[in-house]
Design a protein around this motif. Structure first.
Motif, short mmCIF file in Angstrom:
data_model
loop_
_atom_site.label_atom_id
_atom_site.label_comp_id
_atom_site.label_asym_id
_atom_site.label_seq_id
_atom_site.Cartn_x
_atom_site.Cartn_y
_atom_site.Cartn_z
N GLN A 68 0.80 -1.23 0.00
CA GLN A 68 0.00 0.00 0.00
C GLN A 68 0.84 1.28 0.00
OE1 GLN A 68 -3.25 -0.52 -0.45
NE2 GLN A 68 -2.69 -2.69 -0.35
N ILE A 69 2.12 1.17 0.27
CA ILE A 69 2.96 2.35 0.48
C ILE A 69 2.97 3.29 -0.71
CG2 ILE A 69 5.33 3.16 0.80
CD1 ILE A 69 5.78 0.79 2.67
N PHE A 70 3.32 2.77 -1.90
CA PHE A 70 3.47 3.63 -3.07
C PHE A 70 2.15 3.85 -3.81
CE2 PHE A 70 7.69 1.72 -2.44
CZ PHE A 70 8.44 2.88 -2.30
N SER A 71 1.33 2.80 -3.86
CA SER A 71 0.07 2.92 -4.60
C SER A 71 -0.86 3.94 -3.97
CB SER A 71 -0.62 1.55 -4.69
OG SER A 71 -0.81 1.00 -3.40
N TYR A 72 -0.73 4.20 -2.68
CA TYR A 72 -1.56 5.15 -1.96
C TYR A 72 -1.56 6.52 -2.64
CZ TYR A 72 -3.29 7.83 2.11
OH TYR A 72 -4.01 8.65 2.95
N TYR A 73 -0.37 7.03 -2.91
CA TYR A 73 -0.28 8.36 -3.51
C TYR A 73 -0.61 8.34 -5.00
CZ TYR A 73 1.61 10.11 0.84
OH TYR A 73 1.75 10.48 2.16
N ILE A 74 -0.47 7.20 -5.64
CA ILE A 74 -0.87 7.10 -7.04
C ILE A 74 -2.39 7.15 -7.15
CG2 ILE A 74 -0.88 5.59 -9.08
CD1 ILE A 74 1.92 4.69 -8.28
N TYR A 75 -3.08 6.58 -6.17
CA TYR A 75 -4.54 6.70 -6.13
C TYR A 75 -4.93 8.18 -6.08
CZ TYR A 75 -4.49 1.75 -4.65
OH TYR A 75 -4.29 0.40 -4.57
N ILE A 76 -4.23 8.94 -5.25
CA ILE A 76 -4.50 10.36 -5.12
C ILE A 76 -4.23 11.08 -6.44
CG2 ILE A 76 -3.79 12.50 -3.97
CD1 ILE A 76 -3.25 10.83 -1.45
N TRP A 77 -3.13 10.72 -7.10
CA TRP A 77 -2.80 11.36 -8.38
C TRP A 77 -3.91 11.12 -9.40
CZ3 TRP A 77 -2.36 9.74 -13.40
CH2 TRP A 77 -1.82 10.66 -14.31
N ASN A 78 -4.42 9.91 -9.45
CA ASN A 78 -5.49 9.60 -10.40
C ASN A 78 -6.76 10.37 -10.08
OD1 ASN A 78 -4.93 7.26 -12.49
ND2 ASN A 78 -3.80 6.71 -10.65
N LEU A 79 -7.06 10.53 -8.79
CA LEU A 79 -8.23 11.33 -8.41
C LEU A 79 -8.03 12.78 -8.82
CD1 LEU A 79 -9.05 9.91 -4.85
CD2 LEU A 79 -10.45 9.70 -6.92
N ASN A 80 -6.80 13.27 -8.67
CA ASN A 80 -6.50 14.65 -9.06
C ASN A 80 -6.60 14.82 -10.57
OD1 ASN A 80 -5.56 17.38 -8.32
ND2 ASN A 80 -3.74 16.81 -9.49
N SER A 81 -6.13 13.81 -11.32
CA SER A 81 -6.18 13.90 -12.78
C SER A 81 -7.62 13.88 -13.30
CB SER A 81 -5.40 12.74 -13.41
OG SER A 81 -6.08 11.51 -13.25
N LYS A 82 -8.53 13.35 -12.49
CA LYS A 82 -9.94 13.34 -12.86
C LYS A 82 -10.70 14.52 -12.25
CE LYS A 82 -10.52 8.43 -13.79
NZ LYS A 82 -11.15 8.67 -15.10
N SER A 83 -9.94 15.48 -11.70
CA SER A 83 -10.52 16.69 -11.09
C SER A 83 -11.47 16.36 -9.95
CB SER A 83 -11.27 17.51 -12.16
OG SER A 83 -10.39 17.87 -13.22
N ASN A 84 -11.19 15.26 -9.25
CA ASN A 84 -12.04 14.85 -8.14
C ASN A 84 -11.39 15.15 -6.79
OD1 ASN A 84 -12.74 12.30 -6.13
ND2 ASN A 84 -14.53 13.11 -7.19
N TRP A 85 -10.07 15.14 -6.75
CA TRP A 85 -9.33 15.31 -5.50
C TRP A 85 -9.67 16.64 -4.82
CZ3 TRP A 85 -7.09 13.12 -1.65
CH2 TRP A 85 -6.12 13.76 -0.89
N LYS A 86 -9.75 17.72 -5.60
CA LYS A 86 -9.97 19.05 -5.03
C LYS A 86 -11.42 19.28 -4.61
CE LYS A 86 -6.05 21.28 -7.26
NZ LYS A 86 -5.57 22.35 -8.17
#
Length: 215
Positions: A68-86
């Motif tokens: 889970q260590i590295f994939s955690y922040y990649i999940y966040i990146w994908n949410l940001n790329s879909k304009s959902n994170w913000k």
């Protein structure tokens, strides 16, 4: 014994979320006749990752946490790329971002406890074997991140699913050795959906070839 029941309950909840993301992605892909990367896939991934990391700590299983260590922040990146994170409240975003860092500080401040809990009840060869499966799982998301950046959008390419199958196969074997029903059931379901996505991508590519020749 009672605490183990709660540990497994948390683990099954996390795996249930992981399985739900795959089921939703599978259904939406079947509907679209191609592999898609829906926002909810990444939302459920992030929530499940947090819960599964806690389960890994309670279970005393470093391999689970490693995955889970590295994939955690990649999940966040994908949410940001879909304009959902913000769309999340700033305070919630900050808490999510610092959660792994806070956990790391705790582990470093309690090295003896962490070492005993995560490494004392597993052989070296099994630790390396399970870690290999999780490293492959982690690399699939690193590849997915790199591929998506090159395409300018969040996508789930063929190599992502091939790596998923290999990592899943190793993790299923690891789960059998560790007698972990959470890992075993979760990865068995995942193996099926990974294989289905590979078939769907290859099918679409084969169907596109005749079309490209006629143009």
């Amino acid at each position: 014994m009672e605490s183990n029941i709660w540990h497994f309950a948390l683990g099954f909840l996390a795996q249930g979320l992981f399985s739900a993301r795959m089921l939703i992605q599978w259904v939406l892909s079947e509907k679209a006749k191609k592999v898609v990367s829906p926002t909810i896939y990444w939302q459920l991934s992030l929530l499940a990752s947090i819960l599964f990391s806690i389960y890994g700590w309670l279970r005393g299983d470093f391999v689970i946490i490693l995955g889970q260590i590295f994939s955690y922040y990649i999940y966040i990146w994908n949410l940001n790329s879909k304009s959902n994170w913000k769309t999340l409240h700033p305070v919630i975003r900050q808490l999510i971002l610092i959660l792994p860092v806070t956990a790391l500080i705790y582990v470093l401040a309690n090295k003896g406890l962490a070492t005993d809990r995560l490494f004392s009840n597993i052989s070296v060869w099994l630790l390396l074997f399970g870690s290999a499966g999780q490293i492959i799982f982690t690399f699939r998301f690193i590849y997915q991140w790199w591929y998506s950046k090159s395409k300018g959008e969040s996508v789930l390419p063929l190599t992502f699913w091939l790596l998923s199958i290999v990592g899943s196969f190793i993790t299923i074997a690891y789960a059998l050795f560790r007698k972990d029903p959470v890992l075993l059931i979760g990865q068995s379901f995942g193996f099926i959906t990974y294989s289905r996505n590979v078939w769907l991508i290859i099918k679409n590519k084969n169907e596109d070839k005749p079309n490209s020749k006629t143009q």
